[in-house]
Design a protein around this motif. Structure first.
Motif, PDB file in Angstrom:
ATOM      1  N   GLU A 133       0.821  -1.217   0.000  1.00 25.36           N
ATOM      2  CA  GLU A 133       0.000   0.000   0.000  1.00 25.36           C
ATOM      3  C   GLU A 133       0.853   1.264   0.000  1.00 25.36           C
ATOM      4  O   GLU A 133       0.442   2.303  -0.527  1.00 25.36           O
ATOM      5  N   VAL A 134       2.054   1.207   0.587  1.00 28.26           N
ATOM      6  CA  VAL A 134       2.962   2.353   0.526  1.00 28.26           C
ATOM      7  C   VAL A 134       3.520   2.512  -0.885  1.00 28.26           C
ATOM      8  O   VAL A 134       3.582   3.624  -1.423  1.00 28.26           O
ATOM      9  N   TRP A 135       3.895   1.394  -1.500  1.00 30.09           N
ATOM     10  CA  TRP A 135       4.445   1.467  -2.853  1.00 30.09           C
ATOM     11  C   TRP A 135       3.413   1.939  -3.864  1.00 30.09           C
ATOM     12  O   TRP A 135       3.762   2.522  -4.895  1.00 30.09           O
ATOM     13  N   LYS A 136       2.124   1.733  -3.584  1.00 23.59           N
ATOM     14  CA  LYS A 136       1.086   2.256  -4.484  1.00 23.59           C
ATOM     15  C   LYS A 136       1.156   3.777  -4.577  1.00 23.59           C
ATOM     16  O   LYS A 136       0.868   4.362  -5.628  1.00 23.59           O
ATOM     17  N   HIS A 137       1.535   4.419  -3.470  1.00 25.30           N
ATOM     18  CA  HIS A 137       1.659   5.879  -3.459  1.00 25.30           C
ATOM     19  C   HIS A 137       2.960   6.347  -4.103  1.00 25.30           C
ATOM     20  O   HIS A 137       3.023   7.440  -4.667  1.00 25.30           O
ATOM     21  N   ILE A 138       4.002   5.540  -4.003  1.00 29.87           N
ATOM     22  CA  ILE A 138       5.331   5.959  -4.456  1.00 29.87           C
ATOM     23  C   ILE A 138       5.602   5.543  -5.897  1.00 29.87           C
ATOM     24  O   ILE A 138       6.256   6.261  -6.659  1.00 29.87           O
ATOM     25  N   GLY A 139       5.103   4.378  -6.297  1.00 28.16           N
ATOM     26  CA  GLY A 139       5.454   3.856  -7.616  1.00 28.16           C
ATOM     27  C   GLY A 139       6.828   3.221  -7.555  1.00 28.16           C
ATOM     28  O   GLY A 139       7.054   2.259  -6.837  1.00 28.16           O
ATOM     29  N   TRP A 140       7.762   3.752  -8.349  1.00 28.18           N
ATOM     30  CA  TRP A 140       9.159   3.315  -8.341  1.00 28.18           C
ATOM     31  C   TRP A 140       9.286   1.859  -8.783  1.00 28.18           C
ATOM     32  O   TRP A 140      10.173   1.127  -8.333  1.00 28.18           O
ATOM     33  N   THR A 141       8.413   1.435  -9.686  1.00 36.47           N
ATOM     34  CA  THR A 141       8.438   0.054 -10.143  1.00 36.47           C
ATOM     35  C   THR A 141       9.640  -0.247 -11.031  1.00 36.47           C
ATOM     36  O   THR A 141       9.998  -1.411 -11.217  1.00 36.47           O
ATOM     37  N   GLY A 142      10.274   0.791 -11.597  1.00 36.02           N
ATOM     38  CA  GLY A 142      11.438   0.594 -12.439  1.00 36.02           C
ATOM     39  C   GLY A 142      12.743   0.497 -11.687  1.00 36.02           C
ATOM     40  O   GLY A 142      13.798   0.291 -12.293  1.00 36.02           O
ATOM     41  N   ASN A 143      12.700   0.671 -10.370  1.00 34.62           N
ATOM     42  CA  ASN A 143      13.896   0.566  -9.524  1.00 34.62           C
ATOM     43  C   ASN A 143      15.025   1.495  -9.982  1.00 34.62           C
ATOM     44  O   ASN A 143      16.205   1.157  -9.920  1.00 34.62           O
ATOM     45  N   GLU A 144      14.652   2.685 -10.451  1.00 32.13           N
ATOM     46  CA  GLU A 144      15.667   3.681 -10.779  1.00 32.13           C
ATOM     47  C   GLU A 144      16.389   4.124  -9.512  1.00 32.13           C
ATOM     48  O   GLU A 144      15.856   4.035  -8.401  1.00 32.13           O
ATOM     49  N   LEU A 145      17.602   4.616  -9.671  1.00 32.74           N
ATOM     50  CA  LEU A 145      18.269   5.308  -8.570  1.00 32.74           C
ATOM     51  C   LEU A 145      17.718   6.725  -8.509  1.00 32.74           C
ATOM     52  O   LEU A 145      17.249   7.267  -9.521  1.00 32.74           O
ATOM     53  N   LEU A 146      17.785   7.355  -7.347  1.00 34.12           N
ATOM     54  CA  LEU A 146      17.158   8.662  -7.171  1.00 34.12           C
ATOM     55  C   LEU A 146      18.090   9.641  -6.484  1.00 34.12           C
ATOM     56  O   LEU A 146      18.703   9.317  -5.453  1.00 34.12           O
ATOM     57  N   GLY A 147      18.206  10.843  -7.061  1.00 30.79           N
ATOM     58  CA  GLY A 147      18.956  11.922  -6.432  1.00 30.79           C
ATOM     59  C   GLY A 147      18.201  13.220  -6.571  1.00 30.79           C
ATOM     60  O   GLY A 147      17.220  13.318  -7.318  1.00 30.79           O
ATOM     61  N   ASP A 148      18.653  14.241  -5.837  1.00 29.00           N
ATOM     62  CA  ASP A 148      18.010  15.547  -5.961  1.00 29.00           C
ATOM     63  C   ASP A 148      19.040  16.605  -6.340  1.00 29.00           C
ATOM     64  O   ASP A 148      20.232  16.310  -6.505  1.00 29.00           O
ATOM     65  N   GLN A 149      18.600  17.834  -6.478  1.00 32.54           N
ATOM     66  CA  GLN A 149      19.461  18.932  -6.910  1.00 32.54           C
ATOM     67  C   GLN A 149      19.834  19.864  -5.771  1.00 32.54           C
ATOM     68  O   GLN A 149      20.311  20.971  -6.007  1.00 32.54           O
ATOM     69  N   ALA A 150      19.621  19.430  -4.534  1.00 29.89           N
ATOM     70  CA  ALA A 150      20.033  20.247  -3.397  1.00 29.89           C
ATOM     71  C   ALA A 150      21.555  20.293  -3.320  1.00 29.89           C
ATOM     72  O   ALA A 150      22.255  19.429  -3.868  1.00 29.89           O
ATOM     73  N   HIS A 151      22.079  21.289  -2.627  1.00 31.82           N
ATOM     74  CA  HIS A 151      23.532  21.377  -2.449  1.00 31.82           C
ATOM     75  C   HIS A 151      24.008  20.323  -1.448  1.00 31.82           C
ATOM     76  O   HIS A 151      25.031  19.677  -1.667  1.00 31.82           O
ATOM     77  N   ALA A 152      23.267  20.159  -0.341  1.00 30.77           N
ATOM     78  CA  ALA A 152      23.522  19.048   0.583  1.00 30.77           C
ATOM     79  C   ALA A 152      22.615  17.905   0.135  1.00 30.77           C
ATOM     80  O   ALA A 152      21.620  17.576   0.761  1.00 30.77           O
ATOM     81  N   TYR A 153      22.984  17.277  -0.966  1.00 34.28           N
ATOM     82  CA  TYR A 153      22.079  16.405  -1.701  1.00 34.28           C
ATOM     83  C   TYR A 153      21.877  15.056  -1.024  1.00 34.28           C
ATOM     84  O   TYR A 153      22.634  14.641  -0.149  1.00 34.28           O
ATOM     85  N   ILE A 154      20.827  14.367  -1.482  1.00 33.73           N
ATOM     86  CA  ILE A 154      20.558  13.005  -1.033  1.00 33.73           C
ATOM     87  C   ILE A 154      20.725  12.052  -2.209  1.00 33.73           C
ATOM     88  O   ILE A 154      20.732  12.460  -3.375  1.00 33.73           O
ATOM     89  N   TYR A 155      20.860  10.771  -1.882  1.00 32.96           N
ATOM     90  CA  TYR A 155      20.895   9.712  -2.884  1.00 32.96           C
ATOM     91  C   TYR A 155      20.113   8.539  -2.320  1.00 32.96           C
ATOM     92  O   TYR A 155      20.139   8.291  -1.103  1.00 32.96           O
ATOM     93  N   ALA A 156      19.367   7.843  -3.160  1.00 26.73           N
ATOM     94  CA  ALA A 156      18.476   6.816  -2.641  1.00 26.73           C
ATOM     95  C   ALA A 156      18.296   5.698  -3.656  1.00 26.73           C
ATOM     96  O   ALA A 156      18.503   5.869  -4.859  1.00 26.73           O
TER      97      ALA A 156
END
Length: 476
Positions: free
Chosen positions: A285-308
């Motif tokens: 039920e959590v994944w229904k909200h998030i999707g992410w079925t392609g298992n891509e890697l994820l990053g953001d454009q912040a200066h103190a950035y995250i990776y997931a």
């Protein structure tokens, strides 16, 4: 539900902080190999049993099975960043492209980028050939922008990368519908996608690669700290250990964030801390909200950035800088991170994925990565002294280590190849400032980056002046 006593963060009953990393908790710490039994002679001695050292030994032994090769490792193979990272097998390369291009021209930097594209697939092919089950999934990489300033940077970066070897098939902005289909990140204003990235389980890759190297006949000595590396003095280069001296035609330094512990190398590369948390497995039920079925890697454009990443067993592993640097280039022993960093990463997780608000954190850990003074990776071999090295990956080492290993192979074997002509080969980088300037400088840089992120999240539409000042001070 167990709660963090400092910040009321939901934790599992078996929450652990440290113990090297969650990746090793999942598979178990490897049995230790025997230490160096005494003085030895080799053709090539490699100091450090992480990805760089393992890849270098792997390719050298394949190219010339008669070479006598030893790896000297203080802990166990894969103990450092190789077994603790975010699992991004990515074509991203650390450092300024313009700075690299100054060495051998713009086309050489484009060639380097294409070599990184190839290296992603090369690692995947080796895992298949060697039977290494490292949870590899090549789903690509999504970068998201969650405020107007980040959106501007993302668009500018995509446009700039077009001039450095990235075609439309290598990197592109996503329209809103495709972005939502890939992964639902709250507050996303813009997103870009590159296919040149795969998810891995880092410790599985490290232990599997070490086993493959050992099968080839490379001697891996664990619990064998090297205290000093010495150049040739009319004979052979050498690595000094408490268990005896190892002499060799070539000694390769592959110690990345732990380089400061070697005699004479204290200011060479700065050991930058990065921290991670991983959730418990998330329900459907959590994944229904998030999707992410392609298992891509994820990053953001912040200066103190995250990776997931979405792990193979349906957790979210997310990382960021936390406390970036310890005075005197100190490094941790077992990977424990600060409780405030756990809280920071959990808050970022929930901000990006509100559906995870009730998800518990099962493990937290940290590790160090190597940062040169100009933030650019290097690979080098001096035939006169017999000394070589590779590293300074600034967090982009999972793929770059493979390119480094193949390049060092060609350098050791005195081959003039496309790899040895790349612009990161043979670069000389000045040392970091002595303490306390080094510590004060890093604290200031990351304080400015955090201030820049706050400013941009609140009201900034363009990159904050705080970030521009931080980049100027850092020399990036």
């Amino acid at each position: 539900m167990k709660m963090c006593s400092v910040n009321r963060i939901p934790l599992t009953k078996d929450f652990a902080n440290g113990g090297v990393s969650y990746w090793y908790r999942q598979i178990g710490l490897p049995a230790r190999r025997a230490p160096l039994p005494g003085p030895r002679e080799y053709d090539v001695a490699i100091v450090g049993g992480g990805y760089t050292g393992l890849w270098t030994a792997y390719y050298l032994k394949q190219a010339d099975p008669g070479l006598r090769i030893a790896i000297l490792e203080k802990e166990f193979a894969g103990f450092g960043a190789s077994g603790r990272n975010g699992g991004w097998l990515s074509a991203e390369f650390a450092g300024s492209r313009k700075r690299h291009a100054k060495a051998r021209g713009r086309q050489a930097m484009i060639d380097l980028q294409h070599a990184m594209f190839h290296a992603v697939d090369e690692v995947i092919e080796v895992t298949r050939a060697e039977g290494i089950d490292a949870d590899v999934h090549k789903g690509g990489l999504v970068h998201v922008a969650t405020n107007p300033a980040q959106r501007q940077r993302l668009r500018e970066e995509v446009a700039d990368l077009r001039t450095w070897g990235y075609g439309e098939d290598d990197l592109r902005l996503l329209d809103r519908d495709e972005q939502r289909e890939r992964v639902q990140v709250a507050g996303t204003l813009e997103a870009a996608y590159s296919p040149h990235c795969a998810r891995i389980q880092p410790a599985k890759l490290a232990t599997g690669l070490a086993a493959a190297v050992a099968r080839l006949g490379v001697d891996i000595f664990e619990d064998t700290p090297v205290t000093e590396i010495r150049p040739r003095q009319g004979g052979r280069a050498s690595a000094l250990t408490p268990r005896g001296v190892v002499s060799a035609e070539y000694v390769i330094r592959a110690t990345e964030g732990f380089t400061a512990g070697l005699a004479g190398q204290h200011r060479q590369w700065l050991p930058m801390n990065s921290s991670m948390i991983v959730t418990e497995p998330l329900p459907p039920e959590v994944w229904k909200h998030i999707g992410w079925t392609g298992n891509e890697l994820l990053g953001d454009q912040a200066h103190a950035y995250i990776y997931a990443q979405r792990t193979a067993d349906d957790r979210i592993a997310i990382g960021g800088r936390g406390v970036p640097y310890r005075f005197g280039s100190r490094t941790d022993r077992r990977g424990a991170t600060q409780r405030q960093t756990v809280a920071l990463l959990w808050r970022m997780l929930v901000k990006l994925f509100p559906a995870t608000a009730d998800a518990r954190v099962q493990h937290a850990w940290c590790g160090v990565l190597g940062v040169p003074r100009d933030w650019c990776s290097t690979v080098h071999l001096d035939h006169a002294t017999g000394l070589g090295w590779a590293g300074g990956y600034v967090g982009s080492g999972v793929t770059t280590t493979n390119l480094a290993g193949r390049t060092l192979r060609d350098l050791v074997l005195r081959r003039d190849t496309e790899l040895t002509a790349l612009p990161w080969v043979g670069r000389q980088v000045r040392q970091w400032e002595p303490e306390p300037l080094r510590w004060a400088g890093v604290q200031l840089i990351y304080a400015l980056f955090r201030a820049a992120d706050r400013h941009e999240n609140e009201r900034g539409t363009t990159t904050s002046a705080y970030a521009r000042l931080a980049n100027l001070i850092s020399g990036r």
